[in-house]
Design an enzyme around this catalytic site. Structure first.
Site, PDB file in Angstrom:
ATOM      1  N   ARG A  26       0.811  -1.220   0.000  1.00  0.00           N
ATOM      2  CA  ARG A  26       0.000   0.000   0.000  1.00  0.00           C
ATOM      3  C   ARG A  26       0.848   1.274   0.000  1.00  0.00           C
ATOM      4  NH1 ARG A  26      -5.567  -0.041   1.297  1.00  0.00           N
ATOM      5  NH2 ARG A  26      -6.397  -2.091   0.876  1.00  0.00           N
ATOM      6  N   ARG A  30      -2.894   6.866   0.906  1.00  0.00           N
ATOM      7  CA  ARG A  30      -3.322   8.062   1.636  1.00  0.00           C
ATOM      8  C   ARG A  30      -2.321   8.685   2.597  1.00  0.00           C
ATOM      9  NH1 ARG A  30      -8.763   5.346   3.476  1.00  0.00           N
ATOM     10  NH2 ARG A  30      -7.165   3.750   3.554  1.00  0.00           N
ATOM     11  N   ARG A  39      -6.143  12.511  -5.585  1.00  0.00           N
ATOM     12  CA  ARG A  39      -7.406  11.815  -5.387  1.00  0.00           C
ATOM     13  C   ARG A  39      -8.551  12.813  -5.242  1.00  0.00           C
ATOM     14  NH1 ARG A  39     -11.140  10.012  -2.018  1.00  0.00           N
ATOM     15  NH2 ARG A  39     -11.577   7.803  -1.726  1.00  0.00           N
ATOM     16  N   ASP A  76      -6.750  -2.141  -7.613  1.00  0.00           N
ATOM     17  CA  ASP A  76      -7.325  -2.751  -6.416  1.00  0.00           C
ATOM     18  C   ASP A  76      -7.688  -4.196  -6.697  1.00  0.00           C
ATOM     19  OD1 ASP A  76      -8.317  -1.731  -3.596  1.00  0.00           O
ATOM     20  OD2 ASP A  76      -9.734  -3.244  -4.300  1.00  0.00           O
ATOM     21  N   TYR A 150     -15.519 -10.581  -0.300  1.00  0.00           N
ATOM     22  CA  TYR A 150     -16.182  -9.314  -0.655  1.00  0.00           C
ATOM     23  C   TYR A 150     -17.354  -9.555  -1.604  1.00  0.00           C
ATOM     24  CZ  TYR A 150     -12.295  -6.834   1.516  1.00  0.00           C
ATOM     25  OH  TYR A 150     -11.386  -6.361   2.427  1.00  0.00           O
TER      26      TYR A 150
HETATM   27  O1  CP3 Z   1      -0.162  -1.372  -2.508  1.00  0.00           O
HETATM   28  C1  CP3 Z   1      -0.368  -0.391  -3.266  1.00  0.00           C
HETATM   29  O2  CP3 Z   1       0.069   0.744  -3.039  1.00  0.00           O
HETATM   30  C2  CP3 Z   1      -1.094  -0.642  -4.574  1.00  0.00           C
HETATM   31  C3  CP3 Z   1      -2.486  -0.464  -4.592  1.00  0.00           C
HETATM   32  C4  CP3 Z   1      -3.440  -1.327  -3.755  1.00  0.00           C
HETATM   33  C5  CP3 Z   1      -4.665  -0.809  -3.279  1.00  0.00           C
HETATM   34  N1  CP3 Z   1      -5.381  -1.819  -2.744  1.00  0.00           N
HETATM   35  C6  CP3 Z   1      -5.091   0.595  -3.400  1.00  0.00           C
HETATM   36  C7  CP3 Z   1      -6.164   1.083  -2.526  1.00  0.00           C
HETATM   37  C8  CP3 Z   1      -3.401  -2.676  -3.402  1.00  0.00           C
HETATM   38  C9  CP3 Z   1      -2.304  -3.697  -3.612  1.00  0.00           C
HETATM   39  C10 CP3 Z   1      -4.653  -2.979  -2.773  1.00  0.00           C
HETATM   40  C11 CP3 Z   1      -5.017  -4.321  -2.291  1.00  0.00           C
HETATM   41  C12 CP3 Z   1      -6.278  -4.509  -1.581  1.00  0.00           C
HETATM   42  N2  CP3 Z   1      -7.470  -3.887  -1.762  1.00  0.00           N
HETATM   43  C13 CP3 Z   1      -6.465  -5.485  -0.578  1.00  0.00           C
HETATM   44  C14 CP3 Z   1      -5.437  -6.472  -0.130  1.00  0.00           C
HETATM   45  C15 CP3 Z   1      -4.368  -5.882   0.687  1.00  0.00           C
HETATM   46  C16 CP3 Z   1      -4.766  -5.461   2.053  1.00  0.00           C
HETATM   47  O3  CP3 Z   1      -4.439  -4.298   2.398  1.00  0.00           O
HETATM   48  O4  CP3 Z   1      -5.328  -6.256   2.787  1.00  0.00           O
HETATM   49  C17 CP3 Z   1      -7.798  -5.389  -0.129  1.00  0.00           C
HETATM   50  C18 CP3 Z   1      -8.455  -6.213   0.961  1.00  0.00           C
HETATM   51  C19 CP3 Z   1      -8.432  -4.376  -0.907  1.00  0.00           C
HETATM   52  C20 CP3 Z   1      -9.844  -3.963  -0.864  1.00  0.00           C
HETATM   53  C21 CP3 Z   1      -9.985  -2.552  -0.459  1.00  0.00           C
HETATM   54  N3  CP3 Z   1      -9.590  -1.475  -1.236  1.00  0.00           N
HETATM   55  C22 CP3 Z   1     -10.519  -2.054   0.742  1.00  0.00           C
HETATM   56  C23 CP3 Z   1     -11.045  -2.900   1.875  1.00  0.00           C
HETATM   57  C24 CP3 Z   1     -10.453  -0.657   0.665  1.00  0.00           C
HETATM   58  C25 CP3 Z   1     -11.003   0.325   1.650  1.00  0.00           C
HETATM   59  C26 CP3 Z   1     -10.221   0.382   2.891  1.00  0.00           C
HETATM   60  C27 CP3 Z   1      -9.116   1.374   2.746  1.00  0.00           C
HETATM   61  O5  CP3 Z   1      -7.961   1.041   3.060  1.00  0.00           O
HETATM   62  O6  CP3 Z   1      -9.435   2.519   2.374  1.00  0.00           O
HETATM   63  C28 CP3 Z   1      -9.827  -0.316  -0.549  1.00  0.00           C
HETATM   64  C29 CP3 Z   1      -9.505   1.042  -1.043  1.00  0.00           C
HETATM   65  C30 CP3 Z   1      -8.120   1.300  -1.474  1.00  0.00           C
HETATM   66  N4  CP3 Z   1      -7.369   0.498  -2.277  1.00  0.00           N
HETATM   67  C31 CP3 Z   1      -7.379   2.474  -1.199  1.00  0.00           C
HETATM   68  C32 CP3 Z   1      -6.147   2.338  -1.860  1.00  0.00           C
HETATM   69  C33 CP3 Z   1      -5.035   3.339  -1.912  1.00  0.00           C
HETATM   70  C34 CP3 Z   1      -7.871   3.650  -0.395  1.00  0.00           C
HETATM   71  C35 CP3 Z   1      -8.776   4.449  -1.265  1.00  0.00           C
HETATM   72  C36 CP3 Z   1      -8.799   5.891  -0.906  1.00  0.00           C
HETATM   73  O7  CP3 Z   1      -9.598   6.250  -0.030  1.00  0.00           O
HETATM   74  O8  CP3 Z   1      -8.036   6.665  -1.503  1.00  0.00           O
END
Ligand code: CP3
Length: 341
Positions: A26, A30, A39, A76, A150
């Site tokens: 990640r 943010r 964003r 994602d 999900y």
């Molecule tokens: O790692 C990276 O920087 C690359 C991008 C990446 C994102 N999501 C961007 C993202 C990766 C590899 C993921 C994987 C992901 N997404 C997982 C597995 C890894 C983990 O952390 O467990 C899961 C379960 C998701 C599903 C998901 N996406 C959720 C549950 C959420 C909301 C919770 C949160 O952290 O905001 C997201 C949104 C998300 N995916 C964001 C990012 C940067 C945040 C979105 C935002 O508000 O800008």
């Protein structure tokens, strides 16, 4: 083939260069002010993912700022259910929503929309031309179990109870979901490779909620099938498996899935993992994201503990889970200094 100029890729291929490569799960997100700014400008998370110039920019932001050894594609894991035909929304502060939830709707009723994957390949292509030569480019997807949790619940769920219940109640239907995700995941990862990534990671964030028999059925077996199908197409592209929470099931995961690298979460004792997993197997991890937020002596101690446990084997430094939004930038800079010292 050792790439010589990409230290992270070399370690995935079993090399131990004496200098530990580092990237953070990640890392595009943010905690970075430049991410938050872009964003806000684009209006939302999915808007960012599907705007390929913006997604390429976000992928590159942490590389420019910190010079990590790996860049992870900005996308994602829920893009795959979106391409299977589910509606996907990210509401600010609420997390993802997939509809209709498969707990009360049939997979067969979905109309696949594989064209939803195409912009991601375009992002890979755009990043590829802008990455420093020494930076390894990582693609990724979610593992079928985690993605299915999900799809079944339509959102994140406490202890993944809906999906676990569904898998016990109707294993055949659940297998259908896992197979559909698995097949599309192989195509999706192959498309990322064709567009230019050097390696891929399978995120199994919720692997830890399953009993041993269910772990075998819904984590190990589907992962092994994805890895075999992917390797048939791309034998030289390393695959990192990250079964978060797998704990004592890690040796079986290492033996049975065929992944090239194992990502460890922060609950795993590095000394135990170093002894319990095959000595040639590259390991990735596993700093507690909260130790990174704490910084100072707590961070130094945790980093030392990890580096010394993995000193004699191929090791990629990473967190045990994604970096948290309130992580101070200065602590990330300090972490890089500690690991590269
Ligand atoms: O790692 C990276 O920087 C690359 C991008 C990446 C994102 N999501 C961007 C993202 C990766 C590899 C993921 C994987 C992901 N997404 C997982 C597995 C890894 C983990 O952390 O467990 C899961 C379960 C998701 C599903 C998901 N996406 C959720 C549950 C959420 C909301 C919770 C949160 O952290 O905001 C997201 C949104 C998300 N995916 C964001 C990012 C940067 C945040 C979105 C935002 O508000 O800008």
């Amino acid at each position: 083939m050792p790439s010589r100029n990409k230290p992270l890729l070399d370690v995935m291929n079993g090399g131990n260069p004496g200098k530990t490569p580092i990237w953070l799960m990640r890392q595009a997100g943010r905690y970075l002010p430049e991410y938050r700014e872009l964003r806000a400008h684009k209006g939302g998370f999915l808007e960012l993912v599907y705007d390929t110039d913006a997604a390429a920019e976000v992928t590159l932001q942490p590389i420019r700022r910190f010079g990590f050894d790996g860049a992870i594609l900005f996308s994602d894991i829920l893009i795959v259910p979106h391409a299977l035909g589910m509606d996907l929304r990210f509401e600010a502060g609420e997390g993802p929503r997939l509809s209709p939830p498969l707990v009360d709707s049939a997979l067969a009723a979905l109309e696949a929309a594989p064209e939803r994957l195409a912009p991601v390949y375009e992002t890979v292509d755009k990043v590829k031309g802008q990455l420093p030569a020494e930076t390894t480019f990582l693609g990724f997807a979610g593992s079928p179990w985690t993605v299915a949790t999900y799809m079944v619940a339509g959102q994140g769920s406490r202890e993944q109870a809906e999906a676990r219940r569904y898998a016990y109640r109707d294993p055949e239907a659940f297998q259908g979901i896992v197979d559909a995700v698995g097949a599309m995941t192989v195509d999706y990862l192959s498309g990322q490779v064709a567009a230019g990534v050097d390696a891929v990671q399978l995120f199994d964030s919720w692997a830890g909620s399953l009993s041993p028999a269910q772990f075998e059925q819904w984590v190990i077996a589907p992962t092994a099938r994805i890895v075999a199908a992917f390797k048939a197409r791309h034998p030289d592209i390393p695959v990192i498996g990250f079964p978060k929470g797998a704990g004592g099931k890690l040796p079986a995961y290492a033996r049975e899935t065929g992944v090239d690298v194992i990502g460890l979460d922060e609950t795993v004792d590095p000394a135990w993992a170093a002894a319990a997993l095959p000595p040639e197997l590259p390991l990735q991890g596993n700093l507690d994201p909260l130790a990174l937020i704490a910084g100072g002596a707590a961070l130094e101690k945790a980093v030392d503990n990890i580096l010394s446990a993995f000193a004699n084997r191929p090791h990629i430094f990473n967190l045990g889970h994604g970096i948290l939004p309130d992580t101070p930038i200065a602590h990330v800079e300090y972490l890089l200094k500690l690991v590269r010292r």
